[in-house]
Design a protein around this motif. Structure first.
Motif, short mmCIF file in Angstrom:
data_model
loop_
_atom_site.label_atom_id
_atom_site.label_comp_id
_atom_site.label_asym_id
_atom_site.label_seq_id
_atom_site.Cartn_x
_atom_site.Cartn_y
_atom_site.Cartn_z
N ALA A 161 0.87 -1.20 0.00
CA ALA A 161 0.00 0.00 0.00
C ALA A 161 0.89 1.24 0.00
N LEU A 162 0.56 2.19 -0.85
CA LEU A 162 1.34 3.42 -0.98
C LEU A 162 0.52 4.59 -0.46
N ASN A 163 1.07 5.29 0.50
CA ASN A 163 0.42 6.50 1.04
C ASN A 163 1.19 7.70 0.52
N VAL A 164 0.59 8.36 -0.46
CA VAL A 164 1.26 9.48 -1.13
C VAL A 164 0.85 10.78 -0.47
N ALA A 165 1.83 11.55 -0.03
CA ALA A 165 1.57 12.82 0.66
C ALA A 165 1.06 13.87 -0.33
N PRO A 166 0.44 14.96 0.18
CA PRO A 166 -0.02 16.04 -0.71
C PRO A 166 1.13 16.61 -1.53
N SER A 167 0.80 17.10 -2.70
CA SER A 167 1.80 17.65 -3.62
C SER A 167 1.88 19.17 -3.47
N ALA A 168 2.81 19.75 -4.20
CA ALA A 168 2.91 21.22 -4.23
C ALA A 168 1.61 21.80 -4.76
N ALA A 169 1.25 23.00 -4.26
CA ALA A 169 -0.02 23.62 -4.64
C ALA A 169 -0.13 23.88 -6.14
N THR A 170 1.01 24.05 -6.81
CA THR A 170 1.00 24.36 -8.24
C THR A 170 0.99 23.10 -9.11
N ALA A 171 1.04 21.93 -8.50
CA ALA A 171 1.13 20.69 -9.27
C ALA A 171 -0.16 20.43 -10.05
N THR A 172 -0.03 19.97 -11.27
CA THR A 172 -1.18 19.63 -12.10
C THR A 172 -1.24 18.14 -12.41
N GLU A 173 -0.16 17.43 -12.11
CA GLU A 173 -0.12 15.99 -12.39
C GLU A 173 0.87 15.33 -11.44
N LEU A 174 0.57 14.10 -11.10
CA LEU A 174 1.43 13.33 -10.21
C LEU A 174 1.76 12.01 -10.89
N THR A 175 3.04 11.65 -10.90
CA THR A 175 3.48 10.37 -11.44
C THR A 175 4.05 9.54 -10.31
N VAL A 176 3.56 8.32 -10.20
CA VAL A 176 4.06 7.40 -9.17
C VAL A 176 4.89 6.32 -9.86
N TYR A 177 6.14 6.20 -9.46
CA TYR A 177 7.05 5.21 -10.03
C TYR A 177 7.29 4.09 -9.01
N VAL A 178 7.40 2.87 -9.50
CA VAL A 178 7.78 1.74 -8.63
C VAL A 178 8.90 0.95 -9.29
N GLN A 179 9.71 0.32 -8.45
CA GLN A 179 10.82 -0.51 -8.95
C GLN A 179 10.90 -1.78 -8.11
N PHE A 180 10.99 -2.91 -8.81
CA PHE A 180 11.17 -4.21 -8.18
C PHE A 180 12.56 -4.73 -8.54
N ASP A 181 13.36 -5.04 -7.55
CA ASP A 181 14.64 -5.72 -7.78
C ASP A 181 14.41 -7.21 -7.51
N LEU A 182 14.58 -8.03 -8.54
CA LEU A 182 14.28 -9.45 -8.45
C LEU A 182 15.56 -10.28 -8.49
N LEU A 183 15.53 -11.38 -7.78
CA LEU A 183 16.54 -12.43 -7.91
C LEU A 183 15.85 -13.65 -8.49
N VAL A 184 16.35 -14.10 -9.65
CA VAL A 184 15.75 -15.23 -10.36
C VAL A 184 16.75 -16.38 -10.38
N GLU A 185 16.33 -17.54 -9.96
CA GLU A 185 17.21 -18.71 -9.93
C GLU A 185 17.63 -19.08 -11.35
N THR A 186 18.92 -19.36 -11.52
CA THR A 186 19.43 -19.66 -12.86
C THR A 186 18.87 -20.97 -13.40
N ALA A 187 18.63 -21.93 -12.54
CA ALA A 187 18.04 -23.22 -12.91
C ALA A 187 17.34 -23.76 -11.69
#
Length: 211
Positions: A161-187
């Motif tokens: 769950a992401l709790n995004v705080a209020p933005s600057a008063a002049t903001a017209t758009e908000l972009t939320v980015y996420v990143q997953f770092d994965l470890l995948v077994e070779t075999a």
């Protein structure tokens, strides 16, 4: 007798001449046919000038709302599929709030869940880092960062769950980015892993105050 008449004639002529001279020095008034009716006075220029129109009260401008483009969560949810080698990471985003009415001043609660599709089910997959940031065009801030180690091998998923705080008063758009770092077994069962990084984002246009 004749001399007396002559004197009286000359005297009468003198009186007549005197009256004529006196009357010639006087001007008789101009009497119209209807002396009881007075002449109409000429209309002055000021009287014929049209009166100025009363001032028109200014009409108040109708409040307008700046146009807003559609956002990823306007319908409540959105699903993105991101390629990760021979697999795909499917990320479901949703909110219980009315995203179309979000303004810069609002705190926003967004949920997401990620799972893996495709590839070999026997290969173990782990999430070793999850990070989310928010960018409102004026600043980029960290929303959350999770450095735990979690199994993402199907049928397991990663939910946050992401709790995004209020933005600057002049903001017209908000972009939320996420990143997953994965470890995948070779075999399957090898105990050896390679790293994959998966990124995704959503666009959240913000409603503007009426001006």
């Amino acid at each position: 007798m004749r001399a007396g008449r002559a004197r009286r004639g000359l005297a009468g002529l003198g009186v007549a001449l005197t009256l004529g001279v006196l009357l010639s020095g006087c001007e008789l008034p101009d009497v119209g046919m209807s002396p009881g009716l007075a002449k109409a006075a000429p209309t002055s220029a000021a009287a014929t000038t049209a009166a100025p129109a009363p001032p028109v009260a200014p009409v108040a401008a109708t409040p307008t709302t700046p146009p807003r483009t559609a956002g990823d969560l306007d319908t409540g949810s959105v699903t993105h599929t991101v390629a990760a080698g021979d697999r795909a990471v499917v990320i479901d985003w949703w909110t219980d709030q009315e995203a179309a009415a979000w303004t810069a001043a609002d705190a926003k609660t967004i949920q997401l869940s990620a799972h893996v599709e495709g590839g070999t089910a026997e290969q173990e997959i782990k999430v070793t880092r999850f990070a989310a940031t928010a960018d409102d065009g004026t600043a980029r801030t960290s929303v959350t960062e999770d450095r735990g180690e979690f199994v993402l091998t199907p049928p397991f998923s990663y939910t946050s769950a992401l709790n995004v705080a209020p933005s600057a008063a002049t903001a017209t758009e908000l972009t939320v980015y996420v990143q997953f770092d994965l470890l995948v077994e070779t075999a399957p069962g090898s105990g050896e892993y390679f790293r994959q990084t998966v990124q995704d984002s959503i666009e959240l246009p913000l409603a503007q105050e009426t001006t």
